[in-house]
Design an enzyme around this catalytic site. Structure first.
Site, PDB file in Angstrom:
ATOM      1  CG  ASP A   1       8.086  -6.927   1.265  1.00  0.00           C
ATOM      2  OD1 ASP A   1       6.931  -7.281   1.029  1.00  0.00           O
ATOM      3  OD2 ASP A   1       8.808  -6.379   0.431  1.00  0.00           O
TER       4      ASP A   1
ATOM      5  CG  PHE B   1      -2.257  -0.679   0.974  1.00  0.00           C
ATOM      6  CD1 PHE B   1      -2.349  -1.796   0.154  1.00  0.00           C
ATOM      7  CD2 PHE B   1      -3.426  -0.195   1.558  1.00  0.00           C
ATOM      8  CE1 PHE B   1      -3.569  -2.432  -0.075  1.00  0.00           C
ATOM      9  CE2 PHE B   1      -4.650  -0.811   1.332  1.00  0.00           C
ATOM     10  CZ  PHE B   1      -4.722  -1.930   0.521  1.00  0.00           C
TER      11      PHE B   1
ATOM     12  CG  ASP C   1       4.090  -8.996  -4.970  1.00  0.00           C
ATOM     13  OD1 ASP C   1       4.128  -8.105  -4.098  1.00  0.00           O
ATOM     14  OD2 ASP C   1       5.118  -9.472  -5.496  1.00  0.00           O
TER      15      ASP C   1
END
Ligand code: DOR
Length: 440
Positions: free
Chosen positions: A167, A77, A317
């Site tokens: 991540d 985001f 993704d």
């Protein structure tokens, strides 16, 4: 939220082709406020008058398809920290346009989301916007620096935090990675492993000047084995993110056959595109993504993995970037607004998968992995998080029309089939394409 003493608002969704992981039939659905109350399929003819003891609102589907809203376990985001790429609001609007109401966003923001408080603050901002249900993932190490465990482990609760993830980095130090898995195992929260970093052999191949396609494959295969081994040792639930090579998938399949606690996801771009597409977009610019788009052989292996259950879920993704960042090699694609159509076109239209199986991969399975027991299928008692899709729609992807600030779609200019037209979250229409509104 139901207000005490108030009569629930009843909505009838009629004349729909209803599809979830176990339904594929024509029928109607009745909602009471935010909850699915009844599902009528086939033969059952129901008539409700609007108002006066009947229903308060009727949405006639005219044969369109009604599915559980999609659930994305893996989106970026960029908020806080990178408003030029995306904001909480633009990502949420893109999600709704893509048919998603529930998402997990990754922790590689600025600052990194490494505390329970930072995750809660982002969630509260999202709740205040009232568009989607957002569950921020928490990093495994402080500031994702790989030196010490993230403070987030001390206060995270399984009911609030759905996923941990470092991540794209994973944790380089084995002992620290193992300790992180141990903490996550105690909390019963899965760890999403990106498996695109690490390994001496990959580093040697890279230094020897091998192309990215070669060393990144060695890297992913090594990192997948490593995550599975350390996760198994700690008794953690390992979730492998964006699997892309046939060898990594074989490792996952073998671990599942041994009964280990793991799940994995594939992305629409790895399922629909190959290195040839990356080359035509520019392998080191607009076609660049981590892990890279692979060979047709790998893509076929992934499709087989969807069919035999080795791959549990499809996740976007979603990785929005500015055009300038893409020119300079920033990896990733803006994916929320094309994911359903790309998968429908390539997997369902080409008869690899049924629409029910696609629904399972995009809604029911991610709900189960994230332990969201109140959504993911169309059943009485569950949240009325729904998406209306037109499976007959044929449209050209034009990123200028995206809600996302990321225009970096790998599907830009392509013709896709299937389009989300309306998204309902907890019974409220939160997204509605104008042209369908005009036809109701
Ligand atoms: O290509 C990617 N970009 N893959 C990831 O996993 C991370 C993402 C990003 O944050 O840009």
């Amino acid at each position: 939220m139901r207000v005490r003493g108030r009569k629930p608002v009843k909505t009838l969704l009629q004349n729909f082709h209803i599809v979830d992981e176990s339904i594929d039939a024509f029928g109607s659905v009745i909602l009471h406020d935010e909850i699915i109350r009844d599902v009528y399929i086939k033969g059952e003819i129901i008539r409700y008058e609007v108002g006066h003891g009947g229903v308060d609102r009727v949405i006639d589907g005219g044969g369109l398809t009604l599915m559980p809203a999609f659930i994305d376990m893996h989106a970026h985001f960029r908020d806080p920290g990178f408003p030029e790429k995306e904001t909480l609001e633009s990502a949420s609007l893109a999600a709704l346009a893509g048919g998603y109401t529930t998402l997990v966003c990754m922790a590689n923001t600025k600052p990194v989301i490494d505390t329970f408080e930072a995750a809660q603050a982002l969630k509260q901002r999202s709740d205040a916007l009232g568009l989607i249900d957002l569950y921020p993932a928490i990093a495994l190490t402080r500031n994702m620096a790989g030196k010490e465990l993230a403070p987030g482990f001390s206060r995270a609760k399984s009911g609030h935090v759905r996923l941990f993830s470092e991540d794209g980095k994973d944790v380089a130090d084995d002992a620290l990675f193992l300790a992180a898995f141990g903490q996550a195992a105690c909390l019963k929260i899965p760890v999403s492993c990106h498996c695109d970093a690490g390994g001496l052999e990959a580093e040697q191949a890279r230094q020897a000047g091998q192309p990215r396609s070669v060393w990144s494959r060695i890297e992913e295969n090594f990192a997948t084995e490593r995550a599975l081994r350390l996760g198994r040792e700690a008794g953690a639930h390992v979730h492998i993110a964006h699997v892309s090579t046939k060898e990594a998938l074989a490792s996952i399949r073998a671990a599942k056959a041994r009964g280990e606690s793991l799940t994995c996801e594939a992305t629409p771009h790895h399922l629909c595109l190959t290195e040839a597409d990356a080359a035509s977009l520019g392998s080191e610019s607009h076609g660049r993504v981590n892990p890279p788009l692979r060979t047709e052989d790998d893509r076929q292996a992934l499709i087989a993995g969807l069919l035999d259950g080795s791959i549990d879920a499809i996740a976007t993704d979603h990785a929005p970037h500015t055009s300038a960042d893409k020119e300079h090699g920033a990896p990733g694609f803006s994916g929320l607004e094309t994911s359903f159509a790309a998968c429908f076109t390539e997997l369902v239209r080409k008869e690899h998968l049924s629409l029910s199986r696609l629904s399972a991969l995009m809604s029911a399975a991610p709900a189960r992995i994230l332990r969201l027991i109140d959504r993911g299928t169309i059943e009485p008692g569950l949240l009325a998080d729904l998406v209306v899709v037109d499976t007959e729609a044929v449209w050209n992807v034009d990123t200028a029309l995206f809600r996302s600030r990321g225009q970096n779609s790998a599907f830009n200019g392509r013709t896709l089939s299937g389009k989300p037209l309306m998204t309902l979250r907890q019974g409220h229409v939160v997204f509605d394409r104008d042209f369908w509104a005009g036809n109701r």
